[in-house]
Write an enzyme that holds these catalytic residues in place. Structure first.
Site, PDB file in Angstrom:
ATOM      1  N   LYS A  23       0.978  -1.342  -0.062  1.00 15.20           N
ATOM      2  CA  LYS A  23      -0.067   0.119   0.093  1.00 15.20           C
ATOM      3  C   LYS A  23       0.875   1.112  -0.041  1.00 15.20           C
ATOM      4  CE  LYS A  23      -1.257   1.823   3.914  1.00 15.20           C
ATOM      5  NZ  LYS A  23      -2.117   2.105   5.048  1.00 15.20           N
ATOM      6  N   SER A  24       2.067   1.472   0.741  1.00  9.28           N
ATOM      7  CA  SER A  24       2.586   2.568   0.868  1.00  9.28           C
ATOM      8  C   SER A  24       3.407   2.875  -0.463  1.00  9.28           C
ATOM      9  CB  SER A  24       3.705   2.229   1.881  1.00  9.28           C
ATOM     10  OG  SER A  24       3.247   2.000   3.291  1.00  9.28           O
ATOM     11  N   ARG A  28       2.451   5.909  -3.274  1.00  9.14           N
ATOM     12  CA  ARG A  28       3.553   6.668  -3.422  1.00  9.14           C
ATOM     13  C   ARG A  28       3.640   6.662  -5.008  1.00  9.14           C
ATOM     14  NH1 ARG A  28       4.635   5.580   1.614  1.00  9.14           N
ATOM     15  NH2 ARG A  28       5.613   7.116   3.003  1.00  9.14           N
ATOM     16  N   ASP A 325       3.863  -0.241  12.319  1.00  7.08           N
ATOM     17  CA  ASP A 325       2.736  -1.209  11.690  1.00  7.08           C
ATOM     18  C   ASP A 325       2.590  -2.574  12.163  1.00  7.08           C
ATOM     19  OD1 ASP A 325       1.385   1.014  10.441  1.00  7.08           O
ATOM     20  OD2 ASP A 325       2.131   0.226   8.471  1.00  7.08           O
ATOM     21  N   ARG A 397      -5.738  -3.503  11.083  1.00  8.20           N
ATOM     22  CA  ARG A 397      -4.583  -4.192  11.598  1.00  8.20           C
ATOM     23  C   ARG A 397      -4.783  -4.816  12.777  1.00  8.20           C
ATOM     24  NH1 ARG A 397      -0.767  -3.700   8.106  1.00  8.20           N
ATOM     25  NH2 ARG A 397      -0.559  -1.685   6.920  1.00  8.20           N
TER      26      ARG A 397
END
Length: 436
Positions: A23-24, A28, A325, A397
């Site tokens: 996802k990160s 980006r 995370d 999470r």
């Protein structure tokens, strides 16, 4: 309420699974491609609630895209830092990356944009970034509470279109204690506007693994990169992004759940396509599992993790500020360790999708596990989790992590499992495949 009843694994599980793209890195890459020069093909895109919202926002800003979910690709036509639409309304959902990155992107633009978010995102920190963007010249009209969504943004280029010289060189101060995404947002968006932007960091947080991902990706997309002026100072200069194809890595954050399952059930795990030279800071969680007694080997380019040979996880005292995370993941397996597990350096996770420190204390407490809440973390004591229905606080999470606990203990149920759609819609399908 929808509930997922976790089945205890009564024998060691041997896992080989695929996980979505990061996802990160996906979000980006979507921003850098939109900011870039010409067409970019993104491969291995993660399609989740967060990335859907990010992609829809880019389209609402006028960018031409071609999306193929089957092949996990997105084509974006970048406009060299220009936002095609001069007026638009966008929705960023609950994604911190979308909220912070797209707010900075529109604040650098030559238009007027309305941005709204989910109720959950309205409670998450963004003020520090907004104050810096104001200092740089963006104007904000608050459509609700100050320094929160919804808001109307008048971009810096729109405001200074007749006086561009003011944008040659600027210096700002920024506090990233509550989110390093503030810094990433400025680094990625400033090159289209400022000749030189120096960012001096204030505050105490030095956990910047996600900023390092940002720096590396800027280089991969063709920008010369970011200059480090010292431990707490960055300078980024004018530049453009241009890359024809970009492969997005699998999500190490998601992979860690399966390595943790192997650790706590006495089995093994391989997550396909995880790379030795991964950009992602959550690779540090593998070192945590090793410190707790697991062992690993790289075979044919794949990372395989083995549970401790004696079946006993060791206690650990660890600062997780740089890979926070995984705080919930470690908390989920902590009751099965021989000695207490202390998680430190994660005060900022109180301001994420939920107050994750409170979530750990509350939900492990629901299972009868003793916890000691710290200002910046938690100490978890060994114990046998009892049957419980786990509240997930609409936090993906929490749902994914406490499922791990349920695979090593009887009677764990997960409320609102659909909240995993934020980053990993197929998570429970993959969990079910482990039992087959």
């Amino acid at each position: 309420m929808d509930v997922y009843k976790v089945k205890k694994a009564n024998k060691p599980v041997n896992i080989c699974v695929d996980v979505p793209g990061s996802k990160s890195i996906t979000n980006r890459a979507l921003l850098l491609a939109a900011t870039g020069n010409g067409e970019t093909l993104l491969k291995g895109v993660q399609f989740s609630d967060d990335s859907y919202n990010f992609l829809k926002a880019i389209e609402d800003l006028g960018f031409e895209t071609d999306v193929d979910e089957v092949s996990q690709t997105v084509r974006i036509i970048g406009m060299s830092g220009v936002i095609p639409a001069k007026e638009a309304s966008i929705y960023v959902g609950s994604a911190g990356t979308a909220a912070r990155f797209l707010t900075a992107f529109t604040a650098m633009g030559d238009g007027v944009y309305t941005i709204n978010s989910s109720r959950q995102m309205k409670k998450r920190p963004i003020r520090e970034l907004l104050e810096v963007l104001e200092d740089l010249g963006a104007d904000f009209e608050w459509l609700g509470e100050e320094y929160s969504f919804p808001m109307k943004v008048t971009g810096i280029l729109h405001k200074y279109r007749d006086n561009p010289g003011i944008l040659n060189e600027r210096t700002v101060s920024l506090n990233i204690d509550r989110s390093s995404q503030f810094l990433s947002a400025l680094l990625m968006t400033a090159p289209a506007v400022f000749g030189s932007l120096t960012i001096n960091l204030t505050g105490k947080r030095d956990a910047r693994s996600y900023v390092e991902i940002t720096e590396q990706m800027m280089r991969q997309f063709g920008h010369k990169g970011v200059e480090r002026l010292g431990a707490d100072s960055y300078r980024v200069g004018r530049g453009s992004y241009s890359i024809r194809e970009y492969q997005i890595e699998p999500d190490v954050s998601a992979a860690c759940y399966f390595y943790a399952i192997a650790a706590v059930t006495g089995g093994t795990a391989v997550v396909n396509h995880i790379s030795r030279d991964s950009l992602q800071g959550d690779m540090k969680f593998i070192d945590v599992l090793i410190a707790m007694g697991c062992r690993t080997e790289w075979t044919d380019g794949q990372l395989k993790l083995y549970a401790p040979e004696d079946g006993k996880l060791k206690g650990i005292d660890i600062n997780m500020g740089d890979f926070s995370d995984q705080a919930l993941t470690l908390a989920a397996i902590a009751p099965f360790a021989e000695l207490p597990v202390a998680i430190r350096g994660v005060s900022h996770i109180r301001g994420q999708e939920s107050d994750r420190i409170k979530v750990i204390v509350n939900e492990l407490g629901r299972m009868g596990i003793k916890c000691e809440e710290l200002e910046d973390g938690v100490v978890i004591f060994p114990g046998t989790p009892k049957a419980a229905r786990i509240a997930t606080y609409n936090d993906h999470r929490a749902a994914m992590a406490f499922t791990i606990t349920g695979m090593a203990a009887d009677g764990i149920e997960i409320e609102n499992p659909a909240c995993c759609g934020k980053t990993f819609a197929g998570y429970f399908d993959v969990i079910e495949s482990i039992y087959k």
